[in-house]
Design a protein around this motif. Structure first.
Motif, PDB file in Angstrom:
ATOM      1  N   ASP A  14       1.322  -3.623  -5.826  1.00 35.23           N
ATOM      2  CA  ASP A  14       0.248  -3.636  -4.882  1.00 35.23           C
ATOM      3  C   ASP A  14      -1.291  -3.707  -5.391  1.00 35.23           C
ATOM      4  OD1 ASP A  14       2.400  -2.280  -2.694  1.00 35.23           O
ATOM      5  OD2 ASP A  14       2.210  -4.151  -3.122  1.00 35.23           O
ATOM      6  N   ASP A  15      -1.328  -2.443  -6.250  1.00 38.88           N
ATOM      7  CA  ASP A  15      -2.675  -2.406  -6.721  1.00 38.88           C
ATOM      8  C   ASP A  15      -3.180  -3.326  -7.732  1.00 38.88           C
ATOM      9  OD1 ASP A  15      -2.099   1.306  -7.248  1.00 38.88           O
ATOM     10  OD2 ASP A  15      -3.198   0.336  -5.750  1.00 38.88           O
ATOM     11  N   ILE A  18      -4.596  -6.014  -5.256  1.00 37.46           N
ATOM     12  CA  ILE A  18      -5.575  -5.501  -4.660  1.00 37.46           C
ATOM     13  C   ILE A  18      -6.717  -5.626  -5.417  1.00 37.46           C
ATOM     14  CG2 ILE A  18      -7.164  -3.555  -3.740  1.00 37.46           C
ATOM     15  CD1 ILE A  18      -4.515  -2.308  -2.718  1.00 37.46           C
ATOM     16  N   THR A  89      -6.099   7.042  -9.545  1.00 39.63           N
ATOM     17  CA  THR A  89      -5.998   7.873  -8.394  1.00 39.63           C
ATOM     18  C   THR A  89      -6.459   9.308  -8.592  1.00 39.63           C
ATOM     19  OG1 THR A  89      -3.621   8.319  -8.464  1.00 39.63           O
ATOM     20  CG2 THR A  89      -4.225   6.859  -6.914  1.00 39.63           C
ATOM     21  N   PRO A 111     -10.771   3.547  -5.102  1.00 37.11           N
ATOM     22  CA  PRO A 111     -11.222   4.077  -3.853  1.00 37.11           C
ATOM     23  C   PRO A 111     -10.172   3.627  -2.523  1.00 37.11           C
ATOM     24  CG  PRO A 111     -12.134   1.813  -4.611  1.00 37.11           C
ATOM     25  CD  PRO A 111     -11.258   2.264  -5.603  1.00 37.11           C
ATOM     26  N   GLY A 112     -10.369   4.443  -1.544  1.00 32.07           N
ATOM     27  CA  GLY A 112      -9.435   4.401  -0.484  1.00 32.07           C
ATOM     28  C   GLY A 112      -9.812   2.880   0.474  1.00 32.07           C
ATOM     29  N   ARG A 113     -10.938   2.431   0.440  1.00 33.92           N
ATOM     30  CA  ARG A 113     -11.142   1.333   1.203  1.00 33.92           C
ATOM     31  C   ARG A 113     -11.587   0.090   0.237  1.00 33.92           C
ATOM     32  NH1 ARG A 113     -13.926   1.919   6.856  1.00 33.92           N
ATOM     33  NH2 ARG A 113     -13.020  -0.293   6.449  1.00 33.92           N
ATOM     34  N   TYR A 114     -11.043  -1.074   0.594  1.00 35.43           N
ATOM     35  CA  TYR A 114     -11.076  -2.150  -0.187  1.00 35.43           C
ATOM     36  C   TYR A 114     -12.624  -2.707  -0.218  1.00 35.43           C
ATOM     37  CZ  TYR A 114     -10.635  -7.450  -1.201  1.00 35.43           C
ATOM     38  OH  TYR A 114     -10.946  -8.445  -1.913  1.00 35.43           O
ATOM     39  N   GLU A 115     -13.222  -2.281   0.552  1.00 39.29           N
ATOM     40  CA  GLU A 115     -14.798  -2.860   0.411  1.00 39.29           C
ATOM     41  C   GLU A 115     -15.339  -2.081  -0.588  1.00 39.29           C
ATOM     42  OE1 GLU A 115     -15.886  -2.551   4.539  1.00 39.29           O
ATOM     43  OE2 GLU A 115     -16.566  -0.093   4.204  1.00 39.29           O
TER      44      GLU A 115
ATOM     45  N   TYR B 709       0.113  19.848  -2.814  1.00 37.40           N
ATOM     46  CA  TYR B 709      -0.551  19.121  -3.598  1.00 37.40           C
ATOM     47  C   TYR B 709      -0.036  17.875  -3.905  1.00 37.40           C
ATOM     48  CZ  TYR B 709      -2.861  17.955  -8.146  1.00 37.40           C
ATOM     49  OH  TYR B 709      -3.471  17.301  -9.254  1.00 37.40           O
ATOM     50  N   HIS B 713      -1.051  14.182  -2.654  1.00 38.52           N
ATOM     51  CA  HIS B 713      -1.373  12.967  -3.902  1.00 38.52           C
ATOM     52  C   HIS B 713      -0.518  11.576  -3.370  1.00 38.52           C
ATOM     53  CE1 HIS B 713      -3.947  13.417  -7.034  1.00 38.52           C
ATOM     54  NE2 HIS B 713      -4.074  14.705  -6.459  1.00 38.52           N
ATOM     55  N   GLU B 717      -1.668   7.494  -1.521  1.00 37.21           N
ATOM     56  CA  GLU B 717      -1.369   6.142  -2.271  1.00 37.21           C
ATOM     57  C   GLU B 717      -1.146   4.955  -1.084  1.00 37.21           C
ATOM     58  OE1 GLU B 717       1.778   5.520  -4.997  1.00 37.21           O
ATOM     59  OE2 GLU B 717       1.320   3.501  -4.544  1.00 37.21           O
ATOM     60  N   ARG B 720      -4.149   4.462   1.040  1.00 37.76           N
ATOM     61  CA  ARG B 720      -4.844   3.554   0.358  1.00 37.76           C
ATOM     62  C   ARG B 720      -4.656   2.090   0.553  1.00 37.76           C
ATOM     63  NH1 ARG B 720      -4.996   2.253  -4.613  1.00 37.76           N
ATOM     64  NH2 ARG B 720      -3.430   3.739  -4.931  1.00 37.76           N
ATOM     65  N   LYS B 721      -3.389   1.902   0.392  1.00 39.83           N
ATOM     66  CA  LYS B 721      -2.832   0.474   0.316  1.00 39.83           C
ATOM     67  C   LYS B 721      -3.197  -0.121   1.798  1.00 39.83           C
ATOM     68  CE  LYS B 721      -0.612   0.668  -3.709  1.00 39.83           C
ATOM     69  NZ  LYS B 721       0.882   0.905  -4.434  1.00 39.83           N
ATOM     70  N   THR B 723      -5.073   0.829   4.051  1.00 36.18           N
ATOM     71  CA  THR B 723      -6.535   0.351   4.222  1.00 36.18           C
ATOM     72  C   THR B 723      -6.900  -0.929   3.562  1.00 36.18           C
ATOM     73  OG1 THR B 723      -6.651   2.847   4.224  1.00 36.18           O
ATOM     74  CG2 THR B 723      -8.689   1.600   4.515  1.00 36.18           C
ATOM     75  N   SER B 724      -6.555  -0.844   2.037  1.00 35.49           N
ATOM     76  CA  SER B 724      -6.991  -1.938   1.507  1.00 35.49           C
ATOM     77  C   SER B 724      -6.506  -3.362   2.053  1.00 35.49           C
ATOM     78  CB  SER B 724      -6.682  -1.850  -0.014  1.00 35.49           C
ATOM     79  OG  SER B 724      -7.225  -0.493  -0.390  1.00 35.49           O
ATOM     80  N   ILE B 749      -7.393   0.196  10.288  1.00 36.78           N
ATOM     81  CA  ILE B 749      -8.008   0.479   9.216  1.00 36.78           C
ATOM     82  C   ILE B 749      -8.629   1.680   9.482  1.00 36.78           C
ATOM     83  CG2 ILE B 749     -10.216   0.068   8.199  1.00 36.78           C
ATOM     84  CD1 ILE B 749      -9.604  -3.187   8.324  1.00 36.78           C
TER      85      ILE B 749
END
Lengths: 126, 941
Positions: A14-15, A18, A89, A111-115, B709, B713, B717, B720-721, B723-724, B749
């Motif tokens: 996924d990363d 992105i 991360t 970053p958390g947001r794509y933008e 913790y 973490h 992950e 994040r995905k 959102t992205s 979002i």
């Protein structure tokens, strides 16, 4: 510094998607190769099969993690000069310091947001 | 090279000196004075003389002051000016001094010679730089017709003289300095007797200033009577060249005469001519005064001693000569009048073996007075011979320097004391004798005749001065005791002995106890013939015995009635003489059969517990023993139980050589001890529990922290995905989306962004309170100022005013303090009212602990109270506590952003610092938050 030929080493699919999307959003001409396996990447680099201008490196990877890869690549005369940007991360200061000391050129927290990713890449990609 | 013209004219320039050569070789035609052969004769002859003269000489000839000089002058010129100066004008050579020099030259050329004395030059001579002094003489040079053509300078070196004069001056001033600072009076006169110098000490004495004294003849101050002697001394000194001394009186500032010890000598010049006198003097007025006083007091003392009836002598010197002895002591010594001047030891040799001389030495060495034992002295007092006793005393006599110069010897008459002591001793001896023989009286009774004879003691004991009859004797016996006597006599027929103890009543009514013993003397046929025996007054003994019995009874009663367990153990076997009920109970016995028995026989269970040794120790040493909560096994209800006793073993009635009897007092403290032990056990358990609980808690905290913790973490992950990808989808679809779809995507979002922040906040929250953070001194002022700076933009936007009190420094974790105040100020700004611009006040003061529920960790650490007050929308008081709950929000997300974690974070931080936070809200006047924090985290105790 703006790069055109980019290598991303990240075990997460996924990363990778992105990241690629981000590159595409920023540049039409930049070329990006993604690899899942740091060990394989090292081998291909040594053989000269792949010659990136910059390497984006994830840290948490199985078999060979980012730090190990960094140490190894810096040992090789021919590969030492390639700028390494850690892309992870983690935001732990100690980790960052260690990696910079080991020779990483920069450290970017995913970053958390794509933008946000897009604006970061805009800085460095042609 | 000597020129021809010079040669012809220069027969006079024949010397070998350097300057001769230079003068010869010089081309003088180039100078204003021209060739040598044009020189006037006087110049020629002057130059010739000068060149051969060893003394430095120099001349300046003519209008242009042309210079010629000799060898001697070269060093004075110096290497810079020589040899250029030859033939040069003075003005050129001495251009730097020309103003002065020309003035002088003018004067000389006008016919007035000048002398400059002691000109100082530093010259290189003999290898080093010397200070040299010269006298310069400037004189006019006349030619044949008398006109002055030039200036002649002759130089005389005065270095040596100057040096001599200088050192003389120096030593003179040194002398003067010494003299001035001396306490000794010093005066110098010249040969006419006129005073040259008086030092300051004279001012002290005479009250006149030394300047005035210098004009007064010293002699005027001398006492008229001594003038003759003084002057003769002075005169003699001049002829004898010897110094003289004497004591003279001089007039001092008070108008009286002071005594001076004067020493004088005559001074002479080198040629032995008389130069004057030097006098030194020391003020000895005090000494003279005290000498007189001493003589006066000596006289006084002598007369006192003389008149004293007490024997007194004074011994002086190391050999203790009798300096003085009054009549009384001469009489006492009985050695005749001729004792003055003799050695004390020789006057009274009989004291030698009585320690008296040693005593004397002791006084001399130690300086402390001493008194001897009474000495027996036979004295002739008023014609009668008497024996007297004296304590001989020696007192040291000291001078001002605390040295012992003599011994004051006196006698204290202790005759009465001694004699009466003797009397007492005699009486005691007699009494003892009397007492020894006091007891026994003797009697004899003849059966046949009933004759009853007795000695004096017998009837004395019975209270009679004369012998009494048997009848009489019998009647003396106390009625109650008559049977006793009768019994005894009856028995005697069997035993042949009489022995009884009875009371007899004396005439005056008093009662005596007597013991009568007797032996029957039998005749040939076993018939009693006589009864002989003794009577003894044993009243005292009996009384004493009664007293003993009484006190024993008292003790007994005391023991029986005591509220604690008591007993008395007698003898080696510790026989229970007496034991009260409590003690019997304590021993676990059912009856008092133990009384009269040895204790360890009565309670065999008590053996081998160390008690035998303790009793032994007390009995033999006579020292009490105290035991506290001693565990002892004793029988209780047929079983052996461990009981705890406090007890004391007290020795009583110890007779010398014997062992003491022992009184034991005991209290059973078993219940208390058991109770206390139980408490101790409970406490220990609780403590262990507590320790365990703390450990568990710590561990679970660590687990929790770790979990938090990792969780945060790992949670980040996927967030994040989400959102992205949502954003990417948005971009990708772009204008293909309808409004609703766009809205949906935006919500996705936003939600995931919020979740991300939430996770991060939870992580931060969980990390607060980690003990790995160190407490350091934190300047709260700085923290607050930084926080305010962070919110600059927002403050400006909202036109907010923040008023800060001066905050102190406390021990804390800087980052957490920043978070604390950051959250509170952020809230204050966020929850501002729509109508008023925000006013945020932060006040500080000493904490009133009654306003908190805090229990301070350490008593010696004070707390600070910080109050943050705003004028925003506040909150209902009912929610005052709730708002500190994590994720607790009072408003919809759309009205006010935020996860609701801020205040719970504040609470956690404050608690982490051993403090407290509470709030007072009102919907009218905004919110108030009270923070209590300790100044320090650890105690100094």
């Amino acid at each position: 510094m703006k790069y055109k030929y980019i290598l991303l080493i990240d075990d997460d699919e996924d990363d990778q998607v992105i990241f690629m999307s981000g590159i595409r959003a920023v540049s039409k001409t930049a070329v990006c190769r993604c690899m899942f396996n740091a060990k394989e990447a090292l081998e291909e680099l040594e053989k000269g099969e792949i010659t990136p201008e910059v390497i984006f490196l994830d840290l948490n990877m199985p078999l060979m993690n980012g730090q190990q890869f960094l140490v190894e690549i810096k040992k090789r005369e021919s590969l030492r000069k390639i700028p390494i940007i850690i892309f992870s991360t983690s935001s732990n200061k100690r980790t960052i310091d260690t990696l910079l000391e080991l020779g990483a050129d920069n450290f970017i927290t995913k970053p958390g947001r794509y933008e946000d990713l897009v604006s970061i890449l805009k800085e460095s990609i042609i | 090279m000597i020129t021809d013209s010079n040669q012809r004219a220069n027969i006079f320039l024949n010397g070998e000196s350097e300057m001769t050569k230079l003068v010869n070789e010089k081309d003088w035609s180039q100078t204003p004075i021209g060739n040598i052969n044009t020189w006037p004769a006087s110049l020629k002859s002057l130059v010739g003389t000068m060149l051969e003269n060893p003394f430095p000489t120099y001349l300046a000839w003519g209008k242009y002051h042309t210079q010629i000089y000799n060898d001697g002058y070269i060093p004075i010129l110096g290497s810079l000016k020589h040899p250029t100066a030859l033939g040069q004008s003075t003005q050129d050579t001495f251009s730097e001094h020309w103003e002065i020099v020309s003035g002088m030259f003018d004067q000389v050329l006008a016919g007035k010679p000048i002398i400059i004395k002691d000109g100082h030059y530093q010259l290189h001579r003999n290898g080093y730089l010397e200070d040299c002094y010269f006298d310069f003489a400037y004189s006019p040079i006349r030619i044949e017709d008398g006109t002055i053509e030039g200036v002649l300078v002759t130089v005389m070196e005065t270095t040596n003289q100057k040096k001599a004069i200088d050192s003389l001056t120096e030593s003179e001033s040194r002398f003067k300095l010494m003299a001035e600072n001396s306490d000794i009076l010093i005066a110098l006169s010249d040969e006419s007797g006129k005073a040259l110098f008086f030092n300051k000490a004279w001012e002290e004495l005479t009250g006149k200033k030394t300047e005035d004294l210098n004009n007064t003849r010293m002699l005027k101050l001398l006492h008229a009577d001594q003038l003759k002697e003084f002057t003769s001394n002075i005169k003699t000194a001049i002829s004898t060249h010897e110094s003289w001394s004497g004591e003279y009186q001089f007039l001092n500032r008070t108008g009286e005469y002071s005594w001076l010890l004067v020493r004088g000598a005559a001074r002479f010049n080198l040629d032995q001519s008389f130069a004057g006198h030097v006098i030194s003097a020391m003020d000895i007025t005090q000494r003279k005064f005290s000498e007189q006083k001493l003589r006066d007091s000596e006289k006084l003392m002598k007369s006192i001693i003389e008149a004293s009836p007490f024997p007194i002598s004074v011994l002086f010197g190391d050999d203790l000569k009798v300096e003085f002895a009054n009549e009384a002591i001469i009489a006492a010594w009985g050695k005749g009048d001729d004792v003055i001047g003799k050695n004390f030891k020789n006057v009274l040799p009989e004291l030698a073996n009585q320690g008296v001389f040693e005593q004397l030495e002791g006084v001399r060495e130690s300086g402390l007075p001493s008194l001897s034992k009474p000495q027996r002295v036979e004295m002739n007092m008023h014609g009668k011979k008497e024996v007297k006793y004296y304590n001989i005393s020696f007192n040291p006599i000291k001078n001002e320097s605390e040295q012992i110069i003599g011994i004051f010897n006196s006698g204290v008459d202790v005759t009465d004391l001694v004699l009466s002591k003797q009397k007492i001793e005699e009486a005691e001896a007699k009494a003892r004798l009397a007492i020894d023989s006091a007891e026994q009286g003797v009697y004899e009774f003849t059966y046949a005749t009933s004759e009853f004879i007795m000695d004096r003691r017998f009837h004395e004991i019975c209270g009679f001065n004369n012998p009494i009859s048997l009848e009489r004797y019998r009647n003396l016996i106390h009625p109650e005791d008559i049977p006793t006597r009768a019994e005894a006599h009856k028995r005697s027929f069997d035993t042949g002995r009489v022995n009884y103890q009875v009371r007899i009543v004396i005439d005056d009514g008093s009662i005596r106890w007597v013991r009568v013993t007797g032996r029957i003397i039998y005749g040939s046929d076993q018939i009693p013939v006589k009864l002989t025996g003794m009577i003894q007054d044993i009243t005292l003994m009996i009384l004493a015995q009664q007293k003993i019995e009484e006190s024993e009874r008292t003790i007994r009663n005391m023991v029986l009635q005591a509220p604690v367990a008591m007993c008395i153990l007698r003898g080696n076997d510790y026989i229970v003489e007496i034991a009260n009920k409590k003690m019997i109970e304590l021993w676990g016995l059912k009856d008092d059969k133990i009384i009269g028995k040895a204790i360890f026989e009565g309670i065999p269970e008590a053996r081998a517990q160390g008690l035998e040794e303790l009793l032994e120790g007390v009995a033999s040493t006579g020292n009490r023993f105290v035991a506290n909560e001693r565990p002892i096994l004793l029988p209780r209800d047929g079983k052996l139980e461990q009981v705890y006793l406090n007890f004391v073993y007290e020795p009583i009635g110890q007779k010398t050589g014997d062992k003491a009897d022992i009184m034991a007092i005991a209290i059973d403290v078993t219940p208390q001890v058991r109770a206390r032990k139980e408490i101790e056990v409970v406490i220990k358990e609780r403590t262990d529990d507590l320790a365990k609980a703390i450990t568990d808690l710590r561990r679970s905290n660590e687990d929790l922290a770790q979990f938090a913790y990792i969780a945060s973490h790992d949670l980040q992950e996927p967030i994040r995905k989400i959102t992205s990808f949502s954003e990417m989808l948005q971009n990708h679809l772009g204008n293909q989306l309808d409004d609703l779809s766009v809205t949906f995507l935006e919500k996705i979002i936003n939600a995931s962004t919020r979740m991300s922040k939430l996770v991060r906040d939870v992580l931060t929250y969980s990390e607060t309170g980690k003990k790995s953070e160190e407490f350091i001194p934190v300047n709260l002022n700085k923290i607050l100022k930084d926080v305010v700076t962070d919110f600059d933009l927002l403050i400006e936007q909202k036109e907010a005013t923040i008023i800060l009190d001066e905050l102190p420094e406390i021990e804390g974790i800087p980052l957490q303090m920043t978070q604390l105040f950051g959250n509170l100020i952020s809230n204050a700004l966020k929850f501002s009212s729509k109508t008023n611009s925000p006013l945020i006040e932060i006040k500080v003061g000493k904490a009133d602990m009654t306003e908190t529920i805090l229990v301070p960790l350490y008593r010696d650490i004070p707390y600070i109270h910080i109050q943050i007050r705003d004028n925003g929308i506040g909150f209902l008081p009912a929610y005052g506590e709730q708002i500190f709950n994590i994720f607790q929000r009072l408003h919809r997300k759309t009205d006010f952003a935020g996860t609701g974690i801020g205040l719970s974070m504040c609470k956690k931080i404050v608690q982490n610092h051993q403090g407290e936070i509470n709030s007072k809200g009102s919907s009218e006047s905004g919110a108030v938050f009270n923070i209590f924090l300790p100044y320090r985290q650890s105690s100094n105790d």
